[in-house]
Design an enzyme around this catalytic site. Structure first.
Site, PDB file in Angstrom:
ATOM      1  N   GLU A 260       0.877  -1.179   0.000  1.00 57.52           N
ATOM      2  CA  GLU A 260       0.000   0.000   0.000  1.00 57.52           C
ATOM      3  C   GLU A 260       0.907   1.218   0.000  1.00 57.52           C
ATOM      4  O   GLU A 260       1.533   1.523   1.013  1.00 57.52           O
ATOM      5  CB  GLU A 260      -0.874  -0.005   1.251  1.00 57.52           C
ATOM      6  CG  GLU A 260      -2.056  -0.928   1.160  1.00 57.52           C
ATOM      7  CD  GLU A 260      -2.959  -0.577  -0.005  1.00 57.52           C
ATOM      8  OE1 GLU A 260      -3.164   0.610  -0.278  1.00 57.52           O
ATOM      9  OE2 GLU A 260      -3.433  -1.515  -0.666  1.00 57.52           O
ATOM     10  N   CYS A 294      -2.517   8.748   2.987  1.00 57.36           N
ATOM     11  CA  CYS A 294      -2.347   8.436   1.558  1.00 57.36           C
ATOM     12  C   CYS A 294      -3.597   8.739   0.746  1.00 57.36           C
ATOM     13  O   CYS A 294      -3.529   8.841  -0.472  1.00 57.36           O
ATOM     14  CB  CYS A 294      -1.939   6.984   1.409  1.00 57.36           C
ATOM     15  SG  CYS A 294      -3.046   5.903   2.285  1.00 57.36           S
TER      16      CYS A 294
END
Ligand code: NAD
Length: 497
Positions: A260, A294
């Site tokens: 990720e 993010c």
């Protein structure tokens, strides 16, 4: 807040920090210890030892042993232990929240909320005790053909610093439920949360060795974990650079990775959007965790026809957010995690101004004596951003709202897709056709329409392109932690009944 108050004999961290290996606290190190610094004050909190490859090997060896027994337990038995972790997380939410706030810098209130998020990941993992764990396929008579899930064995978990408790839970909960042992390598900036959570797992009845924590630099301790022959999978959240290095190493061993990585989420406001909602969400999605998420709004695209009305609302929302001591109950914006991050964000803002953007607000350290030390960055507004500027392409990871305008649907979709990243995108429009076309056309793994995050534990948090490979959460995230075994069982007369 006296930072030493997180270290007491009966606290989750104990009197001194250290690795957690085989259920015991270990303090031996290799190379320089890593300092943990309070981002709000610059105050030194603790020194944490760096684990050598030998210490990592010891943690993995204990994990292999512990997994043999854990992997044989039924899903229901594993779920009982996860339920105890869930309960203890609730009981220790403030204690762990304090640790998160001290080492990461987010407001204490949000840090306690993060522990609620960690509980949600355990809640979802517990629900998987009822999952279908395989298939029975039609085949010849007298033969049974099954394909079923089995654990991978030992999973290496490499964590970032932005949600040191929630991302621990996001990965450890499904990995445990699926029958694996876990060795966690926390971020250099935030190792204390992982240590506390490993101790919490021990108190909840997780067998010794099943969840260990080894601290140290990525290229030393992290690389040793990836390299170890008994580690069967790596799940990592962090930068694209780190993800690439890990994947290269994992390729030698042919083990799966789930990565990720970063993001450059476009926040697109079409002319028919609810501008009040869009402006509030644009600011919230930018300032969450001081911009260090993010999925944050990394670049705001507003249609040129509504630019001025939207901007007026954005300015008002930004002005209303003041940086404050994370332990002030009204704090909604803390400092950046480290001076390295502060310098990076500052140089990106300065570069944008050099390239022609207009700095409307903020731009660096907020005024006031309380912000003289620590990594404080004022809410910042840049307008006049264009596609050619570096800030329009690179991830900022700070409280900097960059505003750019667009003239047509095709233009904004092409510009949004031109980023190398592909994690999250936001779309604000009341027009069904615009929304549905954007859902088809945007090359991002997670899209929010007329609402901001956070993501939910039953969803699938998955980045495309430079944002990663694999994904976390929900049934698709869970599937990363299993492999499959096919069995052909002959039982009819022709098989010697
Ligand atoms: P980072 O990649 O430097 O570090 C992340 C973790 O990886 C750390 O534990 C680090 O020690 C380890 N690591 C780094 N290089 C390694 C290597 N070669 N081998 C083994 N381990 C290694 O990133 P960071 O500074 O912690 O986090 C910031 C970045 O992470 C941002 O780009 C952000 O967008 C991204 N991020 C992504 C998500 C997501 O869900 N996609 C969530 C949080 C952060």
């Amino acid at each position: 807040m006296d930072v030493r108050s997180i270290f007491t004999a009966d606290s989750l961290l104990g009197a001194e920090p250290g690795h957690v290996i085989g259920g015991a606290r270990r303090t031996e190190g290799s190379g320089d210890p890593l300092p943990v610094v309070n981002p709000a004050t610059g105050e030194h909190v603790a020194n944490v030892p760096s684990a050598s490859a030998e210490l990592v090997a010891e943690a993995v060896s204990l994990a292999v042993q512990a997994q043999r027994e854990w992997g044989r337990r039924s899903h229901t038995q594993r779920a009982q232990v996860l339920r105890s972790i869930h309960t203890l997380l609730g009981e220790h939410a403030e204690e762990i929240g304090r640790i998160v706030a001290v080492e990461q810098g987010k407001p204490f209130r949000d840090a306690v909320g993060e522990i609620g998020g960690a509980q949600n990941f355990f809640e979802f993992a517990i629900s998987q005790q009822y999952r279908e764990i395989g298939e029975v396929l039609a085949t010849e008579s007298g033969e049974q053909l099954t394909v079923r899930e089995v654990p991978i064995g030992v999973v290496g978990v490499i964590l970032p610093w932005n949600f040191p408790a929630a991302i621990f839970a996001r990965k450890v909960a499904p990995a445990l439920m699926a029958g694996n042992a876990i060795v966690v390598k926390p971020s250099e900036f935030t190792p204390l949360s992982a240590m506390a959570l490993a101790e919490l797992c021990r108190r909840a009845g997780v067998p010794d060795g099943l969840v260990s924590v080894v601290c140290g630099p990525g290229r030393q301790t992290g690389a040793a974990l990836v390299d170890h022959p008994d580690v069967g999978m790596i799940t990592m959240t962090g930068s694209t650079r780190g993800g690439r290095e890990i994947m290269r190493q994992a390729a030698e061993k042919l083990i799966p990775v789930s990565l990720e990585l970063g993001g450059k989420a476009p926040f697109i406001v079409f002319p028919d959007a609810d501008l009040d909602r869009a402006a509030k969400d644009a600011v919230d999605a930018r300032l969450w965790n001081a911009g260090q998420v993010c999925t944050c709004n990394e670049i705001t695209y507003v249609h040129e026809d509504v630019r001025d009305e939207f901007l007026e609302r954005v300015r008002a929302h930004l002005r209303a957010v003041e940086p404050k001591d994370p332990f002030d109950p009204s704090s909604a914006l803390g400092p950046l995690v480290a001076d390295r991050e502060w310098n990076k964000v500052k140089s990106m803002v300065d570069r944008a101004v050099e390239q022609g953007a207009t700095l409307e607000m903020g731009g660096g350290r907020p005024e006031g004596e309380e912000f003289a030390t620590g990594n404080w960055f004022a809410p910042t507004l840049l307008t006049g951003v264009t596609a050619e500027m570096d800030i329009a392409r690179s991830e900022v990871f700070g409280p900097v709202l960059s505003l750019t305008t667009f003239a047509s649907y095709d233009e904004v979709v092409a510009r949004a897709n031109a980023t190398p990243y592909g994690l999250s995108a936001y779309v604000y429009s009341r027009n069904l056709h615009t929304v549905m076309r954007a859902l088809d056309d945007l090359e991002f793994g997670e899209i929010y329409v007329n609402k901001a995050g956070p993501e939910r534990p039953q969803g699938f948090h998955t980045g495309w392109k430079d944002s990663g490979l694999g994904g976390d959460d929900g049934v698709h995230g869970y599937e990363r932690y299993v492999r499959r075994k096919t069995a052909y069982v002959g039982y009819g007369p022709e098989y010697g009944e």
